[in-house]
Design a protein around this motif. Structure first.
Motif, short mmCIF file in Angstrom:
data_model
loop_
_atom_site.label_atom_id
_atom_site.label_comp_id
_atom_site.label_asym_id
_atom_site.label_seq_id
_atom_site.Cartn_x
_atom_site.Cartn_y
_atom_site.Cartn_z
N ILE A 207 0.85 -1.19 0.00
CA ILE A 207 0.00 0.00 0.00
C ILE A 207 0.89 1.24 0.00
N LEU A 331 -7.06 2.53 -4.67
CA LEU A 331 -7.93 1.52 -4.05
C LEU A 331 -9.35 2.04 -3.83
N SER A 348 -13.03 -3.45 2.61
CA SER A 348 -12.43 -4.65 3.21
C SER A 348 -12.38 -5.79 2.20
N SER A 351 -9.73 -4.97 -0.49
CA SER A 351 -8.39 -5.17 0.04
C SER A 351 -8.03 -6.65 0.12
N LYS A 355 -5.10 -8.74 -2.10
CA LYS A 355 -4.09 -9.63 -1.53
C LYS A 355 -4.19 -11.01 -2.18
N SER A 369 -3.48 4.43 -2.08
CA SER A 369 -4.61 4.61 -1.17
C SER A 369 -4.65 6.03 -0.63
N ILE A 394 -7.29 -2.83 5.42
CA ILE A 394 -6.11 -2.53 4.61
C ILE A 394 -4.84 -2.79 5.40
N ASP A 397 -4.34 -6.62 5.73
CA ASP A 397 -4.02 -7.35 4.50
C ASP A 397 -2.66 -6.99 3.93
N ALA A 398 -2.21 -5.76 4.15
CA ALA A 398 -0.98 -5.29 3.53
C ALA A 398 0.25 -5.96 4.13
#
Length: 462
Positions: A207, A331, A348, A351, A355, A369, A394, A397-398
């Motif tokens: 991100i 995003l 959500s 994101s 991934k 983002s 975010i 997941d990042a």
């Protein structure tokens, strides 16, 4: 209309042969091998589902298992009724080969996926009359592609079964490829940043976030251009395949930015068409460098995870090459594949799917983002990961979060004009901290910070 109406998608032979193996002399072995590929719900027949659930319960309970125990357990399962006794007896008596248990299970799994496809295709068929009234053929195609990806093939290799020696051998092979230079990830070309977080690698979601004007698109395109123009060629001598999705900026403007950054040509003169002679020479050099690249740009306004995946898969099929980097700008301009209760839940989902895209395509995904406006209310306006808009999912997941800050955006008389702070707010496999960089706005690029400039060595030594 149901797809393949009247043609049930299942293999009675495979299901009954596997049931026969469960009633055979090695039931636990048969179950353990089958459970690597299927669950009870993958069976089309009620007798198959009942038998698999009964075997699962007996195996989890431990102890010896025989055909009497299995039959008694099936009779106690919810959904069992006397009319199934005869079919269960037929299934239990079905001849089988223990060596084929894995194949029986794979066939059952594939048939199950076929039924899932049929059901989802039927649901998509119901939406076809809405084409032209808020639904486009591209939307339908994307849903079909997403459906196919969602029920992908069953994995045949179980990594958990690999021993320590196998895992060590893979690590040594990876180190050898690194030393030989045959494995190289994606780099920005900004030494301070690349040294801190290392190369971006397959499966990573990165991100890049910042308030307007900080340079999110510049850094995203810098990764794309640096990898696309200077990344290692594949075995066929082709430069890396890079996919850029920009719902915010037109394709021509993105290429103009690339020309400005790579050729060090004043961006505003490119836009106005007022280049001086030496800049025309630099532009010619840029054309020669950019033309052989495989940097592909999509500037369609509407983008969902499903359409992104569909377009990338089409690109790979067309080129016969695996994509090695995906950049999404940005995003919050994406839409979810499905209707969500609120925007936070939709973000959500987006994101999470980005991934998943990184893992499915085996490449890094860089998603730009926005940040919340709350940054503006603080005395110190340097961003932190919690400033990400709809940040919870975010952040989770990042793999890497890069935050951009340029003091001159807020303070026109700043002593740090021309300096950017690239803040690494999260890095699963690298160090957090700040990587200083030079901001060359006229060229739309970040560059390495000259030594001694702004006294950054002492400020960011750690």
């Amino acid at each position: 209309m149901t797809p393949l109406a009247g043609e049930p998608i299942y293999s009675r032979e495979s299901e009954y042969a596997l049931i026969g193996a469960f009633f055979g002399d090695r039931p636990v072995d048969a179950y353990n091998r089958a459970a690597l590929h299927i669950t009870a719900e993958d069976f089309h027949t009620a007798e198959g589902r009942l038998t698999f659930r009964a075997m699962q319960a007996l195996v989890q309970a431990g102890g010896a298992i025989d055909d009497v125990l299995l039959a008694n357990r099936i009779a106690g399962e919810q959904g069992f009724h006397d009319s199934l006794r005869e079919t269960l007896q037929q299934a239990a008596a079905t001849p089988y080969a223990m060596s084929n248990v894995d194949q029986y299970a794979r066939v059952i799994a594939e048939k199950s996926k076929g039924r899932q496809l049929a059901k989802q295709i039927e649901e998509i068929q119901r939406t076809l009359p809405q084409i032209g009234s808020g639904l486009t053929p591209m939307d339908v195609g994307a849903k079909l592609q997403a459906t196919a990806m969602g029920v992908g093939t069953t994995a045949t290799h179980i990594e958990l079964l690999d021993n320590a020696q196998t895992n060590l051998r893979r690590m040594v092979e990876h180190l050898q490829r690194k030393q030989e230079g045959t494995v190289r990830g994606v780099r920005s070309g900004i030494n301070n940043l690349d040294e801190r977080i290392g190369d971006l690698e397959p499966g990573q979601l990165v991100i890049v976030a910042g308030r307007p004007g900080m340079g999110k698109t510049v850094l995203g395109m810098q990764y794309a251009d640096n990898h696309g123009m200077f990344g290692d060629p594949d075995e066929q001598g082709r430069l890396p395949l890079v996919a850029v999705f920009s719902a915010e900026m037109e394709l021509v403007k993105l290429v103009m930015r690339s020309a400005s950054a790579a050729g060090r040509i004043d961006y505003h003169r490119i836009k106005k068409g007022t280049l001086i002679d030496e800049e025309y020479d630099r532009l010619t050099t840029f054309f020669a460098r950019y033309e052989p690249t495989n940097i592909r740009i999509d500037s369609a306004a509407a983008l969902t995870p499903a359409t992104l995946q569909s377009k990338v898969r089409m690109l790979e099929q067309q080129t016969g090459q695996k994509v090695s980097l995906i950049v999404v700008d940005y995003l919050q301009l994406m839409q979810g594949d499905d209707t969500a209760e609120n925007r936070a839940l939709e973000i959500s989902e987006i994101s999470r799917k980005l991934k998943g895209t990184a893992k499915d395509f085996g490449c890094p995904v860089i998603a730009l983002s926005q940040l919340n406006r709350s940054v503006e209310q603080r005395a110190d306006k340097r961003p932190v990961p919690s400033d990400l808009r709809e940040s919870g999912a975010i952040e989770q997941d990042a793999d890497i979060i890069i935050l951009l800050y340029r003091d001159e955006v807020y303070n026109p008389d700043s002593d740090y004009k021309g300096m950017a702070e690239i803040i690494i707010g999260k890095a699963r496999e690298g160090g957090v901290g700040t990587a200083p960089a030079q901001w060359l706005g006229e060229y739309q690029r970040f560059d390495n910070m000259p030594e001694g400039a702004y006294g950054y060595e002492s400020k960011y030594a750690n």
